[in-house]
Motif scaffolding. Sequence first.
Motif, PDB file in Angstrom:
ATOM      1  N   ALA A 217       0.835  -1.208   0.000  1.00 46.44           N
ATOM      2  CA  ALA A 217       0.000   0.000   0.000  1.00 46.44           C
ATOM      3  C   ALA A 217       0.866   1.252   0.000  1.00 46.44           C
ATOM      4  CB  ALA A 217      -0.932  -0.009   1.210  1.00 46.44           C
ATOM      5  N   THR A 218       1.945   1.235   0.754  1.00 45.56           N
ATOM      6  CA  THR A 218       2.863   2.380   0.781  1.00 45.56           C
ATOM      7  C   THR A 218       3.502   2.587  -0.581  1.00 45.56           C
ATOM      8  OG1 THR A 218       3.363   2.011   3.120  1.00 45.56           O
ATOM      9  CG2 THR A 218       4.936   3.326   1.866  1.00 45.56           C
ATOM     10  N   GLY A 219       3.897   1.495  -1.209  1.00 48.81           N
ATOM     11  CA  GLY A 219       4.483   1.587  -2.543  1.00 48.81           C
ATOM     12  C   GLY A 219       3.509   2.151  -3.557  1.00 48.81           C
TER      13      GLY A 219
ATOM     14  N   GLU B 212       4.468   6.519  -9.244  1.00 45.02           N
ATOM     15  CA  GLU B 212       4.027   7.584 -10.144  1.00 45.02           C
ATOM     16  C   GLU B 212       3.507   7.038 -11.470  1.00 45.02           C
ATOM     17  OE1 GLU B 212       7.276  10.262 -10.568  1.00 45.02           O
ATOM     18  OE2 GLU B 212       7.273  10.895  -8.465  1.00 45.02           O
ATOM     19  N   ASN B 213       3.848   5.794 -11.813  1.00 44.73           N
ATOM     20  CA  ASN B 213       3.379   5.221 -13.073  1.00 44.73           C
ATOM     21  C   ASN B 213       1.881   4.929 -13.012  1.00 44.73           C
ATOM     22  OD1 ASN B 213       5.998   5.288 -13.892  1.00 44.73           O
ATOM     23  ND2 ASN B 213       6.345   3.097 -13.728  1.00 44.73           N
ATOM     24  N   ASP B 214       1.273   4.844 -14.186  1.00 44.49           N
ATOM     25  CA  ASP B 214      -0.147   4.503 -14.247  1.00 44.49           C
ATOM     26  C   ASP B 214      -0.385   3.056 -13.836  1.00 44.49           C
ATOM     27  OD1 ASP B 214      -0.816   7.033 -15.098  1.00 44.49           O
ATOM     28  OD2 ASP B 214      -0.709   6.529 -17.226  1.00 44.49           O
TER      29      ASP B 214
ATOM     30  N   ARG C  51      -2.681   1.745 -11.001  1.00 45.30           N
ATOM     31  CA  ARG C  51      -2.373   2.274  -9.678  1.00 45.30           C
ATOM     32  C   ARG C  51      -3.550   3.022  -9.046  1.00 45.30           C
ATOM     33  NH1 ARG C  51      -0.613   7.132  -8.127  1.00 45.30           N
ATOM     34  NH2 ARG C  51      -0.217   7.731 -10.286  1.00 45.30           N
ATOM     35  N   ALA C  52      -4.236   3.792  -9.840  1.00 40.88           N
ATOM     36  CA  ALA C  52      -5.343   4.597  -9.307  1.00 40.88           C
ATOM     37  C   ALA C  52      -6.496   3.731  -8.789  1.00 40.88           C
ATOM     38  CB  ALA C  52      -5.858   5.545 -10.381  1.00 40.88           C
ATOM     39  N   ASP C  53      -6.545   2.469  -9.245  1.00 41.72           N
ATOM     40  CA  ASP C  53      -7.654   1.593  -8.868  1.00 41.72           C
ATOM     41  C   ASP C  53      -7.257   0.541  -7.844  1.00 41.72           C
ATOM     42  OD1 ASP C  53      -9.524   2.774 -10.693  1.00 41.72           O
ATOM     43  OD2 ASP C  53      -8.454   1.784 -12.314  1.00 41.72           O
TER      44      ASP C  53
END
Length: 252
Positions: free
Chosen positions: A2-4, A9-11, A100-102
């Motif tokens: 979760a921290t990673g 920064e990548n999608d 990453r956003a999901d």
Amino acid sequence: IATGMRRAENDWVATLDGDVRVGQHWASAVCRAVEQSSDARMLIGPVALSPADKTGVQAVQTCWAQVQSLDYAAMMGWAAATAAGGKPEMASGANLVFRRADYPTLDRIQPGVPSGDDAFALEAVERQHGAAAICWIHDRDAIARTAGAPDLSSWWQQRLRWGGKARHYKSARVKTTAAIVLGTALLQLGLLGWLACAITGTGAWAGLKIAPPAIAWTAVLIAKAATDCAFVRPVAKWFGLQADHKLGVWAA
């Protein structure tokens, strides 16, 4: 993890276990899968229990390791089949890819449950985005390899961890599959116990006929073995496992 995810920064972000080895084309295979799955939020990567050296080449395995390789290949086959059928039921955290956003929030992956981040992440993504958002990476270059349990005690502890998270599942579909697997195992053990009692034939079991439990246990065993072989054979072939007639198992 979760921290990673928060710091990345990548999608897209891939998660691997610390003890896996990947081949030199793994990253390219993952990138191809991402490009081909534009609507996906999570990609399930293939994992093989076959130790590899630093170049990603498979190492020589013992009979015990080969049995585990075949067993785990069957589980990966189930992960692939259910994902392809639009009803994903399992994945291995040793090789996963997320938009990453999901990626699910920390509470949804239940960090307090050992070995549960992969299953809970899959459930969370499906609940939020639907089963179509989860895809299988059907590319042998994307296989991540790791060694199995070194001995029976370690294997048993591993399975206890895996089984322990089942009570936290929220998907009725996954719970049903787990119940069927458990029921099948208990049926075989129950019939075997019945047969053992008939064979000993002492005390309260005196006079118990051997034929009925023997026939029932044999029939269930043959049916289970035939089903397993039919399902596992193409999966083992895809993972590069070949029949080793000297050992009587499939070997990498």
